[in-house]
Write a protein that holds these residues in place. Structure first.
Motif, PDB file in Angstrom:
ATOM      1  N   ALA A 150       0.857  -1.191   0.000  1.00 40.90           N
ATOM      2  CA  ALA A 150       0.000   0.000   0.000  1.00 40.90           C
ATOM      3  C   ALA A 150       0.888   1.235   0.000  1.00 40.90           C
ATOM      4  N   ALA A 151       0.412   2.290  -0.638  1.00 36.95           N
ATOM      5  CA  ALA A 151       1.196   3.521  -0.729  1.00 36.95           C
ATOM      6  C   ALA A 151       0.290   4.678  -1.103  1.00 36.95           C
ATOM      7  N   ILE A 152       0.817   5.880  -0.949  1.00 31.27           N
ATOM      8  CA  ILE A 152       0.222   7.085  -1.518  1.00 31.27           C
ATOM      9  C   ILE A 152       1.192   7.596  -2.580  1.00 31.27           C
ATOM     10  N   ILE A 153       0.650   7.958  -3.738  1.00 31.04           N
ATOM     11  CA  ILE A 153       1.465   8.417  -4.860  1.00 31.04           C
ATOM     12  C   ILE A 153       0.911   9.730  -5.387  1.00 31.04           C
ATOM     13  N   ASN A 154       1.802  10.656  -5.706  1.00 30.03           N
ATOM     14  CA  ASN A 154       1.382  11.845  -6.435  1.00 30.03           C
ATOM     15  C   ASN A 154       1.499  11.543  -7.927  1.00 30.03           C
TER      16      ASN A 154
END
Length: 234
Positions: free
Chosen positions: A170-174
């Protein structure tokens, strides 16, 4: 975005008749473990990409309300993790978004891990913020470690170092990192390495139990961890 388009070859013979994201652990599909975690974090809309036996996934999520699911269809050609995201960018928009693998999940301990990840996000310093797990938190993981975490949270490749942590799916990406990219097969590892070089790949260790289900033999241990975790939470 939930990455659900893989072939699931190591899960055969189960995946000869169903896509891996629909394999059930403790009465819930792997896909729903991920979608439920997104719902708990307040996500209202999720893109799920499909390739192998896609109609089964499309039917499974058709009536899902939270989050509402949009399908990114890759049945004409598998695009790998980054290529699949690039194809889905028109639906994902220009703001930072979560990505979640459909073949791993976790049991939160305390505050929901995806909510913690959002609180840790700093757009001025980060291009990608990864959720990480320590080896003792992991069930079903047969490899080594993936990343070393500096004192400021920046990541470098661990290359299996015992003090490293595992990418917990899981991650947050711009999405600015995909500027100029085309929807052709490409791995997210390329973008992880670019972010490392720019000093803009960060990580946060999760709280709770992280579970990966790679083969049929991994189902029973995964269900045992879920049972213990949920019993301890009562």
């Amino acid at each position: 975005m939930v990455l659900a388009a893989g072939l699931g070859k190591r899960m055969r013979p189960i995946t000869e008749t169903m896509p891996k994201p629909l394999v059930e652990i403790s009465g819930k599909t792997l896909l729903d473990w991920g979608l439920d975690s997104l719902a708990i974090a307040g996500v209202e809309r999720a893109v799920v990409n499909v390739h192998y036996l896609p109609d089964q996934i499309v039917a499974h999520v058709a009536n899902r309300k939270q989050p509402h699911v949009l399908i990114s269809d890759e049945r004409d050609g598998l695009l790998d993790s980054a290529g699949g995201i690039v194809k889905a960018l028109p639906e994902l928009g220009t703001a930072p978004f979560y990505i979640v693998n459909a073949d791993t999940f976790w049991i939160d301990e305390g505050a929901p891990n995806l909510a913690r990840l959002a609180l840790a996000w700093d757009d001025a310093r980060m291009d990608i913020l990864i959720m990480l797990a320590a080896l003792p938190q992991a069930t079903g993981h047969s490899g080594g470690t993936d990343f070393l975490v500096a004192s400021d949270g920046r990541l470098s490749r661990a290359k299996g170092a015992p003090e490293g942590l595992i990418y917990a799916g899981a991650a947050i990406i711009n999405p600015r990192i995909f500027e100029g990219a085309t929807a052709t097969p490409a791995s997210l590892n390329r973008y992880f390495d670019q972010a490392i070089s720019a000093g803009r790949l960060f990580g946060m260790q999760m709280q709770g139990s992280w579970i990966t289900v790679g083969t049929p033999d991994a189902i029973a241990p995964a269900e045992a961890v879920v049972k213990r975790a949920l019993a301890g939470a009562q």
